[in-house]
Design an enzyme around this catalytic site. Structure first.
Site, mmCIF file in Angstrom:
data_model
loop_
_atom_site.group_PDB
_atom_site.id
_atom_site.type_symbol
_atom_site.label_atom_id
_atom_site.label_comp_id
_atom_site.label_asym_id
_atom_site.label_seq_id
_atom_site.Cartn_x
_atom_site.Cartn_y
_atom_site.Cartn_z
ATOM 1 C CG PHE A 1 16.434 25.053 -44.446
ATOM 2 C CD1 PHE A 1 17.349 25.233 -43.416
ATOM 3 C CD2 PHE A 1 15.095 24.897 -44.120
ATOM 4 C CE1 PHE A 1 16.924 25.265 -42.096
ATOM 5 C CE2 PHE A 1 14.667 24.923 -42.803
ATOM 6 C CZ PHE A 1 15.589 25.107 -41.783
ATOM 7 C CB SER A 2 21.445 25.823 -49.095
ATOM 8 O OG SER A 2 22.545 26.120 -48.253
ATOM 9 C CG ASN A 3 23.920 19.723 -48.488
ATOM 10 O OD1 ASN A 3 23.409 19.164 -47.530
ATOM 11 N ND2 ASN A 3 24.989 19.250 -49.097
ATOM 12 N N GLY B 1 21.185 26.786 -42.820
ATOM 13 C CA GLY B 1 19.992 27.602 -42.911
ATOM 14 C C GLY B 1 20.294 29.089 -42.802
ATOM 15 C CG ASP C 1 26.868 34.684 -55.596
ATOM 16 O OD1 ASP C 1 26.540 34.288 -56.734
ATOM 17 O OD2 ASP C 1 26.434 34.172 -54.551
#
Length: 763
Positions: A130-132, A135, A261
């Site tokens: 999960f991140s802000n 998901g 990235d």
């Protein structure tokens, strides 16, 4: 609202506390009419009102906290009986069981619950991350049965440096994956769809582990038993992995795309040792002049780097990170690349051209290498270098903190032993660096005016501040601080050492001995009694066939600061004070409870088992338990403890520890070894760890400083930063004993009397 902001309450701007349900409804209706249709991020913890930016939840309006069963400090509210329970900030809307949802909110809960997977051809099987921004889930396509990965993008959330939200990046990643289709190592893209207001990308599931985990599984520098064969095998593996990644990036460049990235978490390694690259949210055409809006600190190119050079720089960092996974430090000091290259040459049989190619882009010019000599003659010079850095960082004009440290100091306050001024001032004094009246004045003033919400704990609160005040000679101020602690509800604390009864009891015993005050002694013994009650008598042996217990993750933690080892330390010291053998028996129970959450690795090393990794460190790892085991063994023989102590000592003999800090890094390992040795400065195991601290050392303020948690920024505190390293070096090199407050002691002579164990002791 950045990508890695806390998900639970991210996006909130204003909080209104209605006096009752009627006032709540009035506010929602009237504001809702004014704000209907205004775009906003979805507040995951809350229930949305209509189609605007208004959300509602049942939660606390006063700052109340308590320690949960697993030792974590959590926000609290009162339930219908008046008991404190967690004020859950999980990213799910919950109605407490004692609360009835008001009728005016029922249609909005129904609207929320109406969004389901029923209309999309995918199921979700488990959560990966999960991140802000949303998901990442593993699911399955109901049309084909194929296992897939579903990436979620939340609108107006997870903003990057370009101002793009997660939804925009998901759509961009879909386009990039289609553009790069067919390149080996690039996952296949399947679908792009909406679910409610969230954007989802469906792509091929890659059954693999992140490269950082693949490194740990076979990294010889963390294995004290590794020899030339293991180093050669690892080198061959790492060079092959690098070649595969470079080949894939070259193919991406041939399509006119900058990946953008590259780092250890986006590279996946399958069981057959082939790689895949994940995450194309910031990939871009080579002619796009805008730098990536997100990036990993250890691989991000310097400002002004454009085009394919963004990836070439990251590949250069990867060349180093495969062998010394600390490239985040290069962001703090470019010259560390030269230091890492030298460490690689020392330990691994890599071709020189491989190392030189890494340095060409990162640090082409030779840089002086910081050295930390394990020699008592150099100790004053080394100490002064650390002190210069600490003093250069001081900010006595601020009220919130005196020295920069871990961000926990903004949660717990800037006074405590672990993260605040108390720990730094103690390390300076204990290591022989001297006294600093200006900073002591700040400390005394702040303790006198400490907020009533300050925690009472030894390492995270007011008891620790009191201990250091006493250490520095401010006796009355120290006693006043202890009195303030005793006026609070300290008996409801958990049993741990960092925040709870074990630390409180040790400090009360210290002050009782210093002052002869029977009231303090009585309080210390009360803390011990409560600790015994909370430990219980059950060792908790698992049934045959059960999975071994693990530490943390919702389970009781093991270790010195949060686990039962800290409780055992208090009980051992109370046994010393009272002669009551029952306390020693109960200390054995506590230690056995922690040892159940440890595991013996294939190389014979005993470490704390966290399920997905094992930990050797001082705070929540095995060497902290080892300190207390040795205290116990100095008083009573126990064959299980003796074997565990021997295996733990091997955990302190690795060549490499990522972090330098005292609680979770090499400095804690050094402090443990120094406490074990009757002559630390002459001990080769101690010397190896002293020298190893040069690897993370960074020049600062005319001296030497150390990075804190995750190597993201410099820290001066005791737990994670420069003050903790100073204390550990002092324990190894200073001409007088240097110890961790109320925990470590100078090395115990081998002739210490031992109490024989009665049959079944501690069981």
């Amino acid at each position: 609202m950045s990508k890695y902001a806390p998900r639970g309450f991210s996006g909130k701007l204003v909080t209104i506390y209605p006096v009752d349900d009627a006032a709540c409804e009035k506010i929602l209706v009237e504001l809702g009419e004014l704000l209907e249709g205004e775009p906003s991020p979805y507040i995951l913890t809350d229930l949305r009102w209509g189609r605007g930016p208004l959300y509602v939840r049942y939660g606390a309006f006063a700052n109340r906290r308590y320690f949960s069963a697993d030792g974590q400090l959590v926000s609290a509210i009162e339930d219908d009986t008046g008991a404190l329970v967690p004020d859950s900030r999980d990213p799910i809307f919950r109605v407490p069981h004692w609360v009835r949802l008001p009728e005016f909110l029922a249609p909005h809960l129904a609207a929320r619950n109406a969004v389901t997977l029923a209309d999309v051809p995918y199921t979700i099987e488990r959560v990966v991350h999960f991140s802000n921004g949303g998901g990442i889930y593993v699911g399955r396509c109901t049309r084909t049965g194929e296992q897939v990965v579903l990436k979620e993008g939340r609108p107006h959330s997870g903003l990057d440096g370009r101002g793009h939200d997660a939804t925009t990046r998901i759509e961009h990643e879909y386009d990039m994956l289609r553009r790069l289709a067919g390149i080996p190592g690039i996952p296949k893209v399947r679908d792009l769809f909406w679910l409610g207001e969230h954007r989802f990308l469906a792509m091929e599931y890659v059954d693999a582990v992140p490269l950082n985990k693949a490194i740990v599984q076979q990294y010889p520098l963390i294995d004290p038993a590794a020899g030339p064969r293991e180093y050669k095998d690892y080198t061959d593996w790492a060079l092959d992995i690098y070649h595969q990644i470079e080949t894939t990036i070259d193919a991406v460049h041939e399509r006119g795309v900058v990946y953008g990235d590259l780092h250890l978490f986006n590279i996946m390694v399958r069981d057959d040792q082939t790689i895949a690259l994940l995450d194309y949210e910031v990939s871009a055409s080579v002619d796009d002049p805008t730098p990536p809006g997100l990036g990993n600190q250890g691989f991000t190119a310097p400002p002004g780097t454009t085009g394919f050079d963004v990836d070439r720089y990251a590949l250069s960092c990867l060349r180093l990170a495969l062998f010394i996974p600390m490239t985040s430090l290069i962001w703090l000091h470019r010259g560390k690349a030269q230091h890492f290259a030298e460490a690689i040459r020392t330990h691994f049989p890599v071709p020189e051209a491989y190392v030189q190619k890494a340095l060409q882009l990162i640090a082409p010019e030779p840089a002086p290498l910081l050295a930390i000599e394990p020699d008592e003659r150099h100790w004053p010079e080394l100490r002064n270098a650390l002190v210069r850095a600490i003093l250069a960082s001081a900010t006595p004009g601020r009220d919130d903190r005196l020295f920069p440290g871990d961000i926990e100091q903004f949660v717990l306050g800037g006074l405590g032993l672990a993260y605040g001024a108390a720990g730094v001032l103690y390390a300076l004094s204990a290591s022989g660096a001297g006294r600093f009246p200006q900073y002591e004045d700040w400390f005394v003033r702040q303790v006198r005016n400490v907020p009533s919400s300050t925690l009472p704990g030894l390492y995270d609160g007011l008891h620790g501040a009191a201990f250091v005040l006493d250490h520095l000679g401010y006796e009355q101020e120290a006693l006043d601080a202890v009195d303030r602690c005793l006026t609070g509800d300290w008996e409801s604390l958990g049993p741990d050492l960092a925040s709870g009864l074990a630390g409180v009891g040790l400090n009360l015993m210290h002050f009782a001995a210093r002052t002869g005050d029977p009231t303090l002694r009585t309080a210390a013994l009360r803390a011990a009694e409560l600790t015994v009650d909370r430990i219980g008598s059950d060792v908790g042996e698992p049934a045959p066939g059960d999975e071994p217990p693990i530490s943390g993750g919702g389970n009781p933690p093991a270790g010195l600061l949060r686990g039962k080892a800290g409780s055992a330390l208090l009980l051992i010291r109370v046994y010393d004070e009272t002669g009551d053998i029952g306390y020693l028996d109960q200390a054995a129970v506590a230690l056995r409870q922690d040892l159940l959450r440890c595991v013996v690795r294939d190389n014979g090393v005993l470490e704390v088992n966290e399920g997905w990794r094992t930990m050797p460190y001082l705070d929540s790892g095995s060497v902290g338990i080892g300190l207390v085991l040795d205290e116990y063994l100095a008083r009573r023989h126990d064959s299980q403890f003796a074997e565990a102590s021997s295996r733990i000592s091997r955990a302190a003999q690795a060549e490499f520890y990522v972090l330098p800090g005292l609680f979770s890094g090499r400095a804690g390992i050094l402090l443990y070894l120094a406490s074990q040795s009757p002559s630390p400065a002459a001990d080769p195991l101690v010397s190896k760890q002293v020298s190893g601290l040069a690897l993370p050392a960074v020049p600062y303020g005319g001296g030497i400083a150390f990075p804190g948690t995750a190597l993201l920024r410099l820290s001066m505190d005791l737990a994670t930063g420069t003050a903790g390293v100073l204390l550990a070096l002092g324990a190894a090199l200073h001409d007088r004993p240097v110890t961790l407050p109320l925990i470590t002691t100078a090395a115990r002579p081998a002739t210490t009397p031992r109490v024989p164990a009665p049959a079944g002791a501690g069981l």
